[in-house]
Scaffold this active site. Structure first.
Site, mmCIF file in Angstrom:
data_model
loop_
_atom_site.group_PDB
_atom_site.id
_atom_site.type_symbol
_atom_site.label_atom_id
_atom_site.label_comp_id
_atom_site.label_asym_id
_atom_site.label_seq_id
_atom_site.Cartn_x
_atom_site.Cartn_y
_atom_site.Cartn_z
ATOM 1 N N ASP A 1 46.202 34.859 38.041
ATOM 2 C CA ASP A 1 45.976 33.464 38.443
ATOM 3 C C ASP A 1 46.481 32.489 37.381
ATOM 4 O O ASP A 1 46.981 31.410 37.707
ATOM 5 C CB ASP A 1 44.495 33.206 38.738
ATOM 6 C CG ASP A 1 44.165 33.507 40.192
ATOM 7 O OD1 ASP A 1 44.970 34.212 40.839
ATOM 8 O OD2 ASP A 1 43.121 33.049 40.683
ATOM 9 N N ASP B 1 43.168 40.365 37.481
ATOM 10 C CA ASP B 1 42.685 39.350 38.413
ATOM 11 C C ASP B 1 42.818 37.964 37.766
ATOM 12 O O ASP B 1 43.322 37.009 38.367
ATOM 13 C CB ASP B 1 41.202 39.662 38.720
ATOM 14 C CG ASP B 1 40.688 38.884 39.913
ATOM 15 O OD1 ASP B 1 41.448 38.066 40.453
ATOM 16 O OD2 ASP B 1 39.519 39.087 40.288
#
Ligand code: NAD
Length: 364
Positions: free
Chosen positions: A246, A242
């Site tokens: 990004d 996760d």
């Protein structure tokens, strides 16, 4: 014939989905194949009509199609709904129902976008990383979980089967790339990571043609911005993935350009990484590249149409090289275009490349 369920969703979701469909129709025409589209509601649009962000009928439709394409969901209108009725709840339900355990996020830089990233051009040039994130386990789903007045807790847990299947997926994907997998964990501190590493090493015995190395997540975060070219496929768990995806996203410079795929053993979902962008919805200015690039992933991973996927990626590159930009990536001197114009320019490039290469579909 391939069947595709379209879930345009909310905000700019429908705008970028129609760009994706336009490109798919061009591919169908050129490659002489048929796509059967079925459009359904999801997110806030579904809540407004059915009082739920995802109906069982839509789920059944997804089960019966080859792939699902999703635009985006959410928006201020539905922000105060209870958690299970929020548009975003539909995404979690959909991913779970379709058993999508592998999230693929490429972080690739188009040459003409090198100066748009916050990283230096010489660091970025030639970067092409694929992050393979496990999507169904880890602290996000582990039990027990909760909090009270005195403590909060989650359970970071992985089963052997979960690690094995995501590791296999990463090694298989690497075989079609530069044959290198970096498994990211925190095995110096976490037992769950020691287990992860042990299982990955075991699975690797079946993929000796692929190079495997291991990296601690804190180092990986640093290395992605220091020297991203060292990576080919990054294999990692849900929580670490996760965050790392990004960080890697910053390589490309804009949220409007990031595609993704979520794969299970039977089903697949393709979607741009960005959300519904309520601030620009309805204005016709959304960047369609993330959606169009997600179409390229669909063609490659679900339909084995590698050539068509490559042509789409090259068409995007050529369009950007010619200076066409939607507002989110516009700089003085660029040619400012709308969502539709950008889509049409990309299709124009696709037509040109297709004609130039005189592709014979039967050799694909
Ligand atoms: P967002 O991605 O929607 O927007 C963030 C910023 O990036 C905004 O300024 C937006 O205008 C811009 N942007 C995003 N995509 C763009 C595009 N294609 N072209 C040009 N500009 C673009 O994130 P957010 O504002 O945090 O969230 C808005 C809503 O979307 C929320 O309801 C959130 O929950 C939801 N969301 C949905 C998904 C999804 O459907 N997969 C993902 C993230 C957020």
């Amino acid at each position: 014939m391939f069947s595709i369920t379209l879930l345009p969703g909310d905000g700019i979701g429908p705008e970028v989905t129609s760009a994706a469909v336009k490109v798919l129709k061009t591919v169908a025409e050129k490659f002489n194949i048929e796509f059967n589209f079925k459009t359904e509601l999801i997110g806030g649009a579904s809540y407004d009509k059915y009082s739920t962000p995802l109906t069982d009928e839509v789920l059944s439709q997804c089960y019966s199609s080859d792939v699902v394409f999703l635009g985006a969901v959410g928006g201020p209108k539905w922000e105060n709904l209870p958690h299970h009725l929020k548009p975003e709840a539909a995404l979690l339900k959909l991913r779970k129902a379709l058993g999508l355990y592998a999230n693929l996020r490429p972080a690739k830089i188009y040459n003409s976008m090198l100066s748009y990233s916050s990283l230096k051009e010489e660091v970025l040039k030639g970067t092409d990383v694929l992050i393979v994130r496990e999507l169904t386990g880890d602290a996000y789903f582990g039990e027990p979980r909760g909090y009270d007045e005195q403590k909060g807790f989650n359970t970071m847990i992985y089963t052997k089967e979960e690690v094995e299947r995501i590791a296999r997926k990463a090694f298989e994907l690497a075989r079609f790339r530069n044959k290198k997998v970096t498994s990211v964990d925190k095995a110096n501190v976490l037992e769950v990571s020691q287990f992860w590493r042990k299982v990955v090493i075991d699975v690797h015995k079946d993929y000796q043609d692929v190079e495997l190395n291991h990296m601690y997540v804190d180092n990986a975060a640093m290395q992605i911005v220091r020297y991203p070219k060292q990576f080919d496929v990054i294999l990692t768990s849900n929580l670490f993935g996760d965050i790392l995806s990004d960080i890697a996203a910053m390589i490309t410079g804009s949220l409007g350009m990031l595609p993704s795929a979520s794969l299970g053993s039977k089903y697949a979902l393709y979607e741009p990484v960005h959300g519904s962008a309520p601030d620009i919805a309805g204005k016709g200015i959304a960047n369609p590249i993330a959606a169009i690039s997600s179409v390229a992933m669909m063609l490659k991973y679900s339909f084995q149409m590698d050539k068509a996927a490559e042509l789409i990626e090259n068409s995007i590159e050529n369009t950007l090289t010619k200076g066409y930009r939607t507002k989110d990536i516009y700089k003085e001197g660029d040619k400012l275009v709308s969502t539709d114009e950008m889509t049409d320019k990309i299709i124009e490039e696709f037509d040109k490349l297709f004609a130039k290469e005189a592709i014979n579909v039967f050799t694909l």
